[in-house]
Design a protein around this motif. Sequence first.
Motif, mmCIF file in Angstrom:
data_model
loop_
_atom_site.group_PDB
_atom_site.id
_atom_site.type_symbol
_atom_site.label_atom_id
_atom_site.label_comp_id
_atom_site.label_asym_id
_atom_site.label_seq_id
_atom_site.Cartn_x
_atom_site.Cartn_y
_atom_site.Cartn_z
ATOM 1 N N ALA A 1 12.237 37.478 39.709
ATOM 2 C CA ALA A 1 12.354 36.449 40.757
ATOM 3 C C ALA A 1 11.714 36.913 42.066
ATOM 4 O O ALA A 1 11.157 36.114 42.811
ATOM 5 N N MET B 1 14.178 33.928 48.393
ATOM 6 C CA MET B 1 14.752 32.810 47.604
ATOM 7 C C MET B 1 16.091 32.373 48.192
ATOM 8 O O MET B 1 16.493 31.236 48.093
ATOM 9 N N GLU C 1 18.677 28.311 49.955
ATOM 10 C CA GLU C 1 20.106 27.998 49.788
ATOM 11 C C GLU C 1 20.832 28.066 51.131
ATOM 12 O O GLU C 1 21.706 27.242 51.418
ATOM 13 N N SER D 1 19.937 33.492 42.762
ATOM 14 C CA SER D 1 18.634 33.625 42.077
ATOM 15 C C SER D 1 18.352 35.063 41.670
ATOM 16 O O SER D 1 17.635 35.336 40.727
ATOM 17 N N ASP D 2 18.901 36.010 42.442
ATOM 18 C CA ASP D 2 18.716 37.413 42.110
ATOM 19 C C ASP D 2 19.854 38.190 42.745
ATOM 20 O O ASP D 2 20.648 37.640 43.513
ATOM 21 N N HIS E 1 24.208 37.259 38.370
ATOM 22 C CA HIS E 1 23.249 38.077 39.138
ATOM 23 C C HIS E 1 23.992 39.126 39.969
ATOM 24 O O HIS E 1 23.597 40.272 40.023
#
Length: 431
Positions: A121, A336, A340, A371-372, A397
């Motif tokens: 990602a 990423m 959010e 995401s990660d 994650h």
Amino acid sequence: MDKFVIRGGNPLLGTVHVSGAKNAALPCIAAALLTEDPVILENIPQVRDIETTRKLLSAMGAEVELGYGRAQHRTSICAKKLASPEASYELVKTMRASTLVLGPLVARCGHARVSLPGGCAIGARPIDLHIKGLEQLGAKITQEHGYVEARTDRLKGAEIVFDKITVTGTEDLLMAATLAEGVTVMRNCAREPEVSDLADLLNKMGAKIDGIGTSTLRIQGVEKLRGAKHRIIPDRIEAGTFIIAGALTGGDLNVAGCDTKHLDALLDKLREVGVKIVSNGNSVRVMGDNPLKGADITTEEYPGFPTDMQAQFMALATQAEGTSVITENIFENRFMHAQELLRMGANIKIEGRRATIKGKSPLSAAAVLASDLRASASLVLAALVADGETIIDRVYHIDRGYENIEEKLRGVGAQIKRIGEMLPKRGTASA
Ligand code: EPZ
């Protein structure tokens, strides 16, 4: 898939204990492949990546006992027999750090077949420097069907200069060089504390490594390595994450069991932001009763500001008065979490590797997606101060790198609970 439900607004008060460093434990477990003798590691964090590594080594024929001697955070690894020096795509795709077995396997067995890690990602994250270094040590490398294969009769010492500073690249080649014939000198090495922790373990196993903690490592190859017992260093990124949690929530939090020598860049920056911090050798007290003001960060290799703290710092910056500019120099796609945070009300503008955060923005609870690993930590931090109840999905994650984070946070006053997939009761139609 598990979710976290977090109700914001509680200041974190009391003491939270830091676990062992995931990014030190992973290479130290891989180092056990270099010897037939058992290696005992203490202070191993109970996180998903460690379980993945156990599976990886067991599949090769090594005996890996997590919770050795019923001590939860101790593991024993014995790689006396290595039937198949391979790391399959099935496992490597879930954890790119599996490439850490490449160097030890080819050094110990003369052969290694490791799946190339897929994309990630946060960036392309190639392993070209690992491969180039192994070739310089005399390994014959072929790449086909998504696997890299390395073969050698015996590795030979060489002069290696890393084109870029790489943490696991340094670790992979350091492990390989310990059994090479002759002397290896590696320049432009990573200086992260986790690299030094690995080097300390290797020297306990009989390796001859000089220059630990510097960017030049000199290794005199030996014929064999022996077993050893070693305690993994505390996790500086987990510690930093909790320190920011204490600052963000206006709490009074004692982060215990960390090594404050590893936190200089982070603590300096947090003091610049206005966070009140008192640190002694192995604990940090953070008091969040000061107003926060924006500050700029640029992520760099150690001892600079760590990229693994960038996402967490962004969450803090949303609550600081004024503008903070974050420059991410290590990975090409590590913002990423910003999307959010924007959905929770943050004011963030992304331009390439630069993020500009304008604060202070009151955050409101939302349903968000992890995401990660470090992005998910950032969302937990934001949820701790958001108004209302935030639901974070895909928390697997965060389970990769934080041991029992919800228990630890609840223990200092956070309102957080995990909701797992409710498995249908026996006999009922599945949902
Ligand atoms: C380690 O990853 C850490 N993982 C990462 O932590 C951390 O973010 C990273 O170092 C940087 O500090 C472990 O230690 C298991 P790199 P690593 O090789 O070794 C480029 C976390 O959150 N590069 O230092 O994979 C690479 O693309 C994780 O715990 C090449 O180009 O990172 C990146 O841009 C995320 N070729 C830069 O170097 C190579 O052969 C630094 O990567 C190797 C790397």
